[in-house]
Scaffold this active site. Structure first.
Site, mmCIF file in Angstrom:
data_model
loop_
_atom_site.group_PDB
_atom_site.id
_atom_site.type_symbol
_atom_site.label_atom_id
_atom_site.label_comp_id
_atom_site.label_asym_id
_atom_site.label_seq_id
_atom_site.Cartn_x
_atom_site.Cartn_y
_atom_site.Cartn_z
ATOM 1 N N LYS A 133 0.856 -1.188 0.000
ATOM 2 C CA LYS A 133 0.000 0.000 0.000
ATOM 3 C C LYS A 133 0.893 1.239 0.000
ATOM 4 O O LYS A 133 1.843 1.321 0.776
ATOM 5 C CB LYS A 133 -0.906 0.014 1.223
ATOM 6 C CG LYS A 133 -1.842 1.214 1.301
ATOM 7 C CD LYS A 133 -2.550 1.272 2.638
ATOM 8 C CE LYS A 133 -1.658 1.827 3.730
ATOM 9 N NZ LYS A 133 -1.389 3.291 3.599
ATOM 10 N N ASP A 152 -13.966 13.054 -3.945
ATOM 11 C CA ASP A 152 -14.259 14.294 -4.660
ATOM 12 C C ASP A 152 -15.441 14.086 -5.594
ATOM 13 O O ASP A 152 -16.088 13.041 -5.569
ATOM 14 C CB ASP A 152 -13.010 14.743 -5.431
ATOM 15 C CG ASP A 152 -12.866 16.252 -5.477
ATOM 16 O OD1 ASP A 152 -13.854 16.918 -5.852
ATOM 17 O OD2 ASP A 152 -11.783 16.773 -5.156
ATOM 18 N N LYS A 198 -7.522 7.700 -0.749
ATOM 19 C CA LYS A 198 -8.871 7.935 -0.234
ATOM 20 C C LYS A 198 -9.673 8.917 -1.090
ATOM 21 O O LYS A 198 -10.066 9.989 -0.621
ATOM 22 C CB LYS A 198 -8.786 8.419 1.213
ATOM 23 C CG LYS A 198 -8.052 7.429 2.122
ATOM 24 C CD LYS A 198 -7.855 7.974 3.517
ATOM 25 C CE LYS A 198 -7.117 6.979 4.401
ATOM 26 N NZ LYS A 198 -5.716 6.754 3.988
#
Length: 259
Positions: A57, A94, A91
């Site tokens: 990640k 929008d 994350k």
């Protein structure tokens, strides 16, 4: 099942590991040649633990100084060479056209999956992200409950549904993960009760990724018994004097619980 899920599950089986390495390491910006040193350290840590983790990640700590199509490409190629799936942990949260633009760039850069925040909603929010992911056979993981203490202020708040039922926000997000066809959900290992509740909702169909083990206080046995599928571990590995040893120890502790 997406290619991301297949790739991740294959790695987990072959390496007998449920550890996702969070390469969130950073160096002081003012340090001489900090970008080169940062990339060198990240690649070294990855090389040390590649045999003992199921995936990688990457967060802003590497993206901002190295650049998506610049220095970060070397790390992405390394991960690919090791056969490890790579998750973009930015994350997304929008409006539609921005989310679509960002997801295309992350997937074009070589990421196998990305993490998105369901607070933004479906229509005009994450619908296009799931669409792009499906066309490119990549994955989308939804952020359901974070690992820090303040997560309760948002993900733990009570919400009233259209039918008048009252639920916790994270429960709503877990339900959305099912209806939207997410490839995973993030629930902090610091909140085993939330992990258990989310597992009750999503079952075995959607894997639970849990950050927060180690430095943040999450306990391996509690998280995995509650329903965690993969542990996202960063500082406990890359800040260790021996990342390889740390990764092996965490892997073995998890296997003692899940086997």
């Amino acid at each position: 099942m997406s290619l991301f899920r297949e790739k991740l599950e294959k790695c987990a089986r072959e390496k007998e590991s449920r550890v996702i390495l969070a390469l969130d390491l950073s160096l002081p910006v003012g340090e001489k040649d900090f970008k080169k040193k940062l990339l060198k350290k990240a690649r070294w840590v990855l090389s040390e633990v590649s045999e003992y983790v199921a995936g990688i990640k990457v967060n802003f700590q590497l993206l901002l100084p190295l650049g998506l199509f610049d220095g970060l490409q070397l790390l992405i190629r390394d991960a690919s060479g090791y056969g490890l799936p790579l998750i973009a942990d930015f994350k997304l949260n929008d409006v539609e056209h921005t989310n679509e633009w960002a997801s295309r760039h992350f997937f074009d850069a070589g990421f196998d999956a990305l993490i998105a925040n369901p607070f933004v909603g479906w229509k005009g929010g994450l619908e296009t992200v799931f669409g792009v992911a499906k066309k490119s056979e990549r994955g989308v993981i939804l952020l359901v409950y974070m690992s820090h203490p303040g997560a309760n202020e948002g993900y733990g708040q009570r919400v009233v549904g259209e039918d008048g039922t009252i639920s916790f926000q994270y429960e709503v997000f877990a339900e959305r993960a099912k209806s939207w066809g997410a490839d995973g959900v993030v629930v902090g290992a610091t909140q085993p009760k939330m992990v258990e509740r989310v597992y009750q909702i999503v079952g075995r169909k959607i894997p639970i990724f849990s950050p927060g083990i180690g430095i943040q206080g999450g306990v391996i046995s509690e998280a995995f018994r509650a329903g965690t599928t993969y542990a996202i571990v960063g500082r406990s590995i890359y800040e260790s004097e021996d990342p390889r040893k740390a990764a092996v120890e965490i892997k073995e502790k998890i296997n003692e619980v899940v086997k």
